[in-house]
Scaffold this motif. Structure first.
Motif, PDB file in Angstrom:
ATOM      1  N   ARG A  84      26.297  31.984 -18.124  1.00 36.70           N
ATOM      2  CA  ARG A  84      26.251  31.877 -19.580  1.00 36.70           C
ATOM      3  C   ARG A  84      25.300  32.930 -20.142  1.00 36.70           C
ATOM      4  O   ARG A  84      25.596  33.602 -21.119  1.00 36.70           O
ATOM      5  N   SER A  85      24.139  33.061 -19.524  1.00 35.49           N
ATOM      6  CA  SER A  85      23.277  34.183 -19.911  1.00 35.49           C
ATOM      7  C   SER A  85      22.849  34.867 -18.624  1.00 35.49           C
ATOM      8  O   SER A  85      22.760  34.239 -17.583  1.00 35.49           O
ATOM      9  N   GLY A  86      22.602  36.132 -18.702  1.00 35.21           N
ATOM     10  CA  GLY A  86      22.265  36.884 -17.493  1.00 35.21           C
ATOM     11  C   GLY A  86      23.523  37.303 -16.775  1.00 35.21           C
ATOM     12  O   GLY A  86      24.405  37.917 -17.378  1.00 35.21           O
ATOM     13  N   GLY A  87      23.640  36.946 -15.511  1.00 36.12           N
ATOM     14  CA  GLY A  87      24.803  37.348 -14.736  1.00 36.12           C
ATOM     15  C   GLY A  87      24.756  38.829 -14.407  1.00 36.12           C
ATOM     16  O   GLY A  87      23.684  39.428 -14.332  1.00 36.12           O
ATOM     17  N   ILE A  88      25.918  39.423 -14.250  1.00 31.41           N
ATOM     18  CA  ILE A  88      25.960  40.821 -13.828  1.00 31.41           C
ATOM     19  C   ILE A  88      26.189  41.715 -15.039  1.00 31.41           C
ATOM     20  O   ILE A  88      26.930  41.376 -15.952  1.00 31.41           O
TER      21      ILE A  88
END
Lengths: 376, 404
Positions: A79-83
Motif C-alpha cells: 500500500r505504501s513503499g514497495g518497489i
C-alpha cells in the motif's frame, strides 16, 4: 525493519559482461535456472523486513521492469513503499553529455529526491551482481547498535595479482574501518574485500551525496569514504558464507557451476526462512523421456529432455533432442537443442536454437556464448 | 452500476471424494495434487479462463482450508479481476435458516443471489473432479444455436461403466429424450460429464421449485434434469471427444497421472494452445545427482534426485536419496525417500518420510493393487509394506509395536 529502505544499483558493472548485458541490465541477467541476479539482493532485503526498495536504473531496463512488475513476487506490492524504479532524471535543460551518470555517486545524486523523500532512518545499498543468501537484518541490527554513520559488508577473499576495481579494507578490533583502498598489489593473498553492500544512516548518505555534488566528487569510496575516514565513523560487518560477484563471463560461468555443489546450493536455496523469490512463470513439470540421462545438473520446470545432460544448468522451457549430449553448459530459457548434437561449455541466451547435428564447444575459462534468438 | 456478464461459471468443489481415501482425509478433492504441480481444480479453472469466462463462483464445504488458501485471490488463473473473478462461496447462516449444501442443486440454489448480481444470460455448472481440456465457449455456442434451456456435455463410456454415470439418449439434433441417473443396465452409452449450461431463468425457476419440494434430494442428476425433461424443456447433449478422466478413485488418479507420461502422452501438459494454470511457487530448480537415473517421468521444482526414478510423477521438493528407487508411482510434495528404499506402484501423500531400506508396494506386474501412503507419516527403516495397502498413522504404530 520498516525503518529501513533498500536501494539497488541495477546497471552497475554492466560493462563487465557485455554479452549478457547488451539487451538488459546486470540486475536482469538470468541466473540459476529460473532467477535473475536482482532476485538474490531483493530477497535478502525482503527477508530482513525491508518493505520499501528503490531500484536505480540507467539504460536497457525494460527487461528489468518486466521482471519486477508490481513487485508482488517479492511481496513488495505494498500500500505504501514497495518497489520503486528510479530511472535517470533528465531535465529539458540538461547537458546531454552530463545527464547520464556513470558512477555510483552520480547515480545516487540522480536519485537524491528519492533519498531525501524517504521517511526511513536507514538505507541499505547493494549492487545487483552479487549472489548470496545473507541475514541482512543482523547487519542492520549491528549497524544500529554501533551508532556508526555507515557499515560496510566485507568478505575475506583470496585475491590474485591481476584483479582490478576491488577495494580492500583494514579495520581495528572494534570493527571500525581504518583504511580502504583499491587493490593494486602484485602479490595475491587473503584480504577483507568491500562487497558494496552498505547500511547507512539516511541523513549521512543524503549529506554526503549533496556534499559531493558541491565539491564535484564522482567516486563514492574514493571521494567520500576515503577522504572522511577520520571524521565519520564507518564500521565493517563480516560475511562468512558464500558470496560471489559476477564480474566477467568466466565468473558468470563459474558461479553458475557453483550451484551444482551441494553446500553452495543448500546455502543459497535450502534456507526455509529465507527462500529466494523470483517472478514465477506458469510451466508444467520437467519431462524426462525414455531416452533421457541426466547427471549432476540443475533443471527448471518446463524442460523436455530426450537426450543426455551432464554438469549443466537448464533454464525453463529448454528442449533437448534425442541422441544429443549436453555437458558443462548453461542453456537459458526456451533454448531448443535439436537431435544428435554435442554441446560442451556453451552458454546459450534466451530462445537460441541449435539445429540437428551441430557440434559446438567452448572451454571452461572461455565458454562459447550464443546470443538471444540466434540460430546455429 | 454492475456490468452484466454473458456467462458465469459455478464450480462445485464441496465434495469429500471419499473414494480417494487417505488423500482426502484433510483436504477437499479439488485440492488433491495432480501431475506434479497442479491441483484437480486447476483444470476446470483453466478451462474457464481459456474459454473466456472471467467470473467463477467456487462452492466449498468439506475441508476447505487448503482449497481456500490455494485459490487465494485467483491471480494464478488471471481471475483476480475488478468485477467478477473468483469468489469462494461457503455455506452461510441466514435470518430464517442455515444449512449445509445438501446437494449439487441446493448449493447453487443457496447462491442464487451471487448469480443474480451478474445478471448472466447463461450459467455454466462444473465440478472439481475431472481432468480434461474443454472449450466451454464452443459448448455455449452450441447451446445458443440449439436454443436450448439446458445443455449437458456428454461423452461415450464403455457399456460396463454406465452404472456410474447419468446416461441419456438423444436424437440426431442432440435433443435429449431419455435420461437415467446411474442405471443398472442401459442401451445408451452416452454419459453426462457433470458439465451443464443453463439458460439463467430456467435454472432459477427449476432451483426454486426444487427447493420447495421437500422430497427432493436437491441433486442435478437425480432431480433437476429428470424434472426438466418430464416438463418438455429443450435439453440438449453436447458431445465431447477429448481426454476426460474422473479422478475419483486412487486407481483412476494414478492412471491419470500415468497418462501424462510417454513420448506422446494421452494428456499433454505442454500444450501451449491450451495452458493449464496453477499456483507457482518460488522453489529452486530441481537437482539431478551424479548417479541419478531418471526416465519417463515428470519432475517438479525443488526436487533432489540421487537415486532412480522410472515411470513416475514427482511433485515439488521430493528427495530421492542415493540407492533409493521409485517406479510406477505418484509422489506428492515434500516426500523424502531415504537411502536404499524402494517404492513400487504406490501413491505417497505429502511430507511423508520413507525410511532407509524400506520397501513400499511391490512390482506392478505382480501387484494386487496400489499401495496408498498417507501424508506426514514416518515409515520406519527397513519396513516392508505390501501391495494393495493403505498406510495411515495406525498402521505405522502397529509396525513399531511389532518391533518392540
Amino acid at each position: 525493519m520498516a525503518n529501513v529502505v533498500g536501494l539497488i544499483f541495477s546497471n552497475i558493472h554492466d560493462k563487465n559482461v557485455p554479452e549478457l548485458t547488451k539487451l538488459r541490465t546486470m540486475a536482469s541477467v538470468p541466473f540459476g535456472c529460473r532467477y535473475r541476479l536482482i532476485d538474490f539482493t531483493l530477497s535478502n532485503m525482503v527477508h530482513s523486513g525491508i518493505e520499501h526498495v528503490g531500484v536505480i536504473t540507467h539504460y536497457n531496463y525494460q527487461s528489468l521492469m518486466d521482471h519486477l512488475g508490481s513487485g508482488k513476487s517479492w511481496d513488495l506490492a505494498r500500500r505504501s513503499g514497495g518497489i520503486q524504479i528510479l530511472p535517470p532524471f533528465i531535465t529539458a535543460f540538461a547537458n546531454p553529455g552530463a545527464s547520464l551518470y556513470s558512477t555510483r555517486l552520480e547515480a545516487l545524486r540522480n536519485s537524491i529526491s528519492f533519498i531525501s523523500g524517504c521517511t526511513e532512518d536507514y538505507v541499505v545499498l547493494s549492487d545487483c551482481d552479487v549472489i548470496c543468501n545473507i541475514d541482512l537484518g543482523d547487519m542492520i541490527d549491528a549497524h544500529i547498535a554501533s551508532h556508526a554513520d555507515a557499515t560496510m559488508m566485507i568478505k575475506k577473499t583470496f585475491l590474485t595479482g591481476d584483479v582490478s576495481g576491488v577495494y580492500v579494507t583494514e579495520s581495528d578490533e572494534n570493527d571500525r574501518l581504518t583504511s580502504v583502498k583499491e587493490f593494486t598489489e602484485r602479490s595475491g593473498g587473503f584480504r577483507d574485500v568491500c562487497t558494496n553492500i552498505w547500511v547507512m544512516n539516511r541523513r549521512f548518505l543524503e549529506t554526503a551525496v549533496l556534499d559531493a555534488e558541491a565539491h564535484g566528487y564522482t567516486a563514492f569510496i574514493k571521494d567520500i569514504i576515503q577522504r572522511n575516514i577520520e571524521n565519520c565513523s564507518v564500521n565493517v560487518y563480516r560475511h562468512e558464507g558464500y558470496f560471489a560477484t559476477i564480474d566477467s563471463m568466466q565468473s558468470y560461468y563459474m558461479c553458475s557451476m557453483d550451484l551444482l555443489n551441494e553446500d553452495v546450493r543448500h546455502e543459497l536455496f535450502g534456507n526455509t526462512s529465507r527462500p529466494v523469490y523470483t517472478k514465477v512463470r506458469n510451466s508444467p513439470p520437467a519431462v524426462y523421456s525414455e531416452g533421457a540421462a541426466v547427471h549432476n545438473s540443475l533443471i527448471a520446470d518446463g524442460c523436455v529432455i530426450n537426450g543426455k545432460v551432464e554438469n549443466s544448468i537448464l533454464f525453463r522451457g529448454v528442449r533437448v533432442g534425442r541422441n544429443t549430449h549436453v555437458k558443462n553448459c548453461i542453456l537459458m530459457q526456451d533454448t531448443i537443442v535439436g537431435e544428435n548434437c554435442l554441446l560442451n561449455a556453451v552458454i546459450t541466451d534466451k530462445n537460441a536454437i541449435i539445429r540437428d547435428g551441430r557440434n559446438l564447444s567452448g572451454y571452461e575459462t572461455l565458454p562459447f556464448y550464443i546470443s538471444k534468438f540466434a540460430q546455429v | 452500476m454492475n456490468k452484466k456478464k454473458e456467462c458465469i461459471a459455478m464450480l462445485l468443489a464441496g465434495g469429500q471424494g471419499s473414494r480417494l481415501r487417505l488423500l482426502t482425509e484433510k483436504t477437499a478433492k479439488p485440492a488433491v495434487t495432480f501431475g506434479g504441480k497442479y491441483k484437480i481444480i486447476d483444470f476446470p479453472l483453466s478451462n474457464c479462463v481459456n474459454s473466456g469466462i472471467d467470473t467463477v463462483g467456487v462452492m466449498t464445504q468439506y475441508q476447505p482450508l487448503m482449497l481456500n488458501e490455494y485459490i487465494g485471490n485467483g491471480r494464478a488463473w488471471d481471475l483476480d479481476r475488478s468485477w467478477g473473478g473468483i469468489t469462494v462461496l461457503s455455506p452461510y447462516q441466514a435470518m430464517t435458516h442455515s444449512e449445509w449444501y445438501t446437494g449439487t442443486a441446493n448449493a447453487i440454489y443457496q447462491n442464487l443471489r451471487f448469480i443474480k448480481r451478474f445478471s448472466p444470460d447463461y450459467v455454466l455448472i462444473l465440478s472439481g473432479d475431472h481432468i480434461y481440456k474443454m472449450d466451454y465457449d464452443a459448448m455455449l455456442a452450441f447451446h445458443k444455436k440449439s436454443q436450448a434451456d439446458c445443455t449437458i456435455a456428454v461423452l461415450d463410456v464403455p457399456k460396463e461403466e454406465t452404472y456410474r454415470f447419468g446416461i441419456m439418449s438423444a436424437d440426431e439434433t442432440g435433443r435429449i429424450y431419455k435420461f437415467e441417473e446411474k442405471p443398472k443396465v442401459s442401451d445408451s452409452t452416452t454419459a453426462s460429464m457433470g458439465v451443464y449450461i443453463f439458460t439463467t431463468e430456467k435454472l432459477i425457476s427449476y432451483l426454486e421449485a426444487d427447493a420447495a419440494d421437500e422430497t427432493s434430494d436437491n441433486d442435478f442428476g437425480k432431480n433437476i434434469i429428470p424434472k426438466a425433461l418430464a416438463d418438455g424443456e429443450r435439453l440438449f447433449a453436447y458431445p465431447f471427444t477429448g481426454y476426460w478422466k474422473d479422478v475419483g478413485t486412487v486407481d483412476s488418479l494414478w492412471e491419470s497421472n500415468m497418462d501424462l507420461l510417454g513420448s506422446r502422452p494421452k494428456f499433454d501438459l505442454n500444450d501451449r494452445s491450451w495452458r493449464i494454470y496453477s499456483r507457482n511457487y518460488a522453489d529452486p530448480p530441481h537437482y539431478m545427482g551424479g548417479n541419478a537415473v531418471v526416465c519417463n517421468s515428470l519432475i517438479t521444482e525443488g526436487c533432489e534426485i540421487f537415486g532412480t526414478v522410472e515411470n513416475s510423477v514427482l511433485s515439488s521438493n521430493v528427495r530421492v536419496e542415493p540407492g533409493a528407487c521409485v517406479r510406477d508411482s505418484v509422489i506428492m510434495s515434500g516426500v523424502r525417500i531415504c537411502r536404499g528404499a524402494t517404492v513400487n506402484y504406490s501413491v505417497i501423500d505429502s511430507d511423508t518420510v520413507v525410511g532407509a531400506r524400506s520397501t513400499v508396494g511391490v512390482n506392478r506386474e505382480i501387484s494386487k493393487g496400489i499401495t496408498l501412503v498417507g501424508g506426514e507419516l514416518n515409515i520406519p527403516e527397513r519396513s516392508t509394506i505390501p501391495d494393495d495397502t493403505d498406510v495411515n498413522e495406525e498402521y505405522i504404530e502397529n509396525i513399531l509395536k511389532a518391533r518392540s
